[in-house]
Scaffold this active site. Sequence first.
Site, short mmCIF file in Angstrom:
data_model
loop_
_atom_site.label_atom_id
_atom_site.label_comp_id
_atom_site.label_asym_id
_atom_site.label_seq_id
_atom_site.Cartn_x
_atom_site.Cartn_y
_atom_site.Cartn_z
N TYR A 138 2.64 -31.64 13.77
CA TYR A 138 3.18 -32.85 13.15
C TYR A 138 4.71 -32.96 13.20
O TYR A 138 5.27 -33.92 12.69
CB TYR A 138 2.70 -32.96 11.69
CG TYR A 138 2.99 -31.75 10.83
CD1 TYR A 138 4.21 -31.59 10.19
CD2 TYR A 138 2.02 -30.78 10.62
CE1 TYR A 138 4.47 -30.49 9.40
CE2 TYR A 138 2.26 -29.67 9.83
CZ TYR A 138 3.49 -29.53 9.22
OH TYR A 138 3.74 -28.43 8.42
N ARG B 177 12.16 -27.81 5.25
CA ARG B 177 11.32 -26.62 5.34
C ARG B 177 11.35 -26.13 6.78
O ARG B 177 10.73 -26.70 7.67
CB ARG B 177 9.89 -26.97 4.90
CG ARG B 177 8.88 -25.90 5.23
CD ARG B 177 7.56 -26.11 4.51
NE ARG B 177 6.95 -27.40 4.74
CZ ARG B 177 6.28 -27.76 5.84
NH1 ARG B 177 6.17 -26.91 6.85
NH2 ARG B 177 5.72 -28.96 5.94
N HIS C 280 4.25 -24.91 6.56
CA HIS C 280 3.91 -25.11 5.14
C HIS C 280 3.50 -23.79 4.50
O HIS C 280 3.96 -23.43 3.41
CB HIS C 280 2.78 -26.13 5.03
CG HIS C 280 2.28 -26.35 3.63
ND1 HIS C 280 3.04 -26.97 2.66
CD2 HIS C 280 1.12 -26.01 3.05
CE1 HIS C 280 2.35 -27.02 1.54
NE2 HIS C 280 1.19 -26.44 1.74
#
Length: 355
Positions: A264, A251, A255
């Site tokens: 993160y 990705r 998100h």
Amino acid sequence: MLPGEPIQLVDPLGRPVPESTLRLPADADLVRAHEALVVGRRINDQAYALVRQGRLAVYPSSHGQEACQVAAALVMREQDWLFPTYRDTVSIVTRGVDPAEALMLLSGDWHSGYDPVATRVAPQATPLATQLPHAVGVAHAATLRGEDTVVMAMCGDGATSEGDFHEALNFAAVFGAPVVFFVQNNEFAISVPLARQSVAPSLAHKAVGYGMPGRRVDGNDVAALLSVLGDAVEAARAGGGPQLVEAHTYRMQAHTNADDATRYRSDDDVEAWRSRDPLLRSATHLTGKGLLTAAIESEMTAAAETLAAAMRDGLMADVEPDPQELFAHVYAEPTPQLREQSAFLAEELGREDAV
């Protein structure tokens, strides 16, 4: 039954990779897939712009995962069913659904936006894995009716940690349902990395415990995806029972637009995947084969722009809501309580109009 290494037919530099068991798809299929990739990338970019303009409440981008998206839709037949997740808008559009209708749910409208029965595309599922048991149910029902139907059930790596995932696989295996479970492993369930979700050698290995085949594929190689997913669909159609395919992808964006991915993962991690871009890989491969010229690429880009404009116009249109629709489709026959509430609302609205 044990899965091997991820299958790759075209490497990140666009060069064919010798493979003993699979052949490259036909040239026409590769060109068609590339055109869908161009459209898919444009949809992702346009959707992000619509979020910034306040026309979409949220958008989970599949930028970098478009090869998975388009291949899943292209290997299906008209009578098959697609069960997507919230990140699978590009797959839904590739299946033939109007992009504005596909995005209507994410705009805040209470309507699904498209007719699942007419399109044979289930509503997008936001809760992880909840659509998978439904997908198995549709496949099992089709078998009982003697229909030639395969269900493509899409999910992410995070969904494999949910109980619904395991229940769906077990049910499908026991009943031999014609389902292809397609796991897009993009390495993160929002902010949780794969290593914190599973210590199995791969997610495809989870298929073994349920007695079904599991295969791994390079999720940024559209040629390999067409071959592997195509084989899985036809195996399920031929009575081979459920299949599981794990695609290794990434990705590239957050998100959703509401997520801060820098909390993160590092920019270096993202940059390492940039050279594996499925769109760039496909373009390089087709150009090398003489199947993609500047003129053809320009036509594809123009077609994608036309679709993006239609999508933008569809989502820019203001719709006057009818509050009475709240009561219209709750029960086939409205209950006394609903009638009472509807009448109360009508009276309140009438007072406002009179002021």
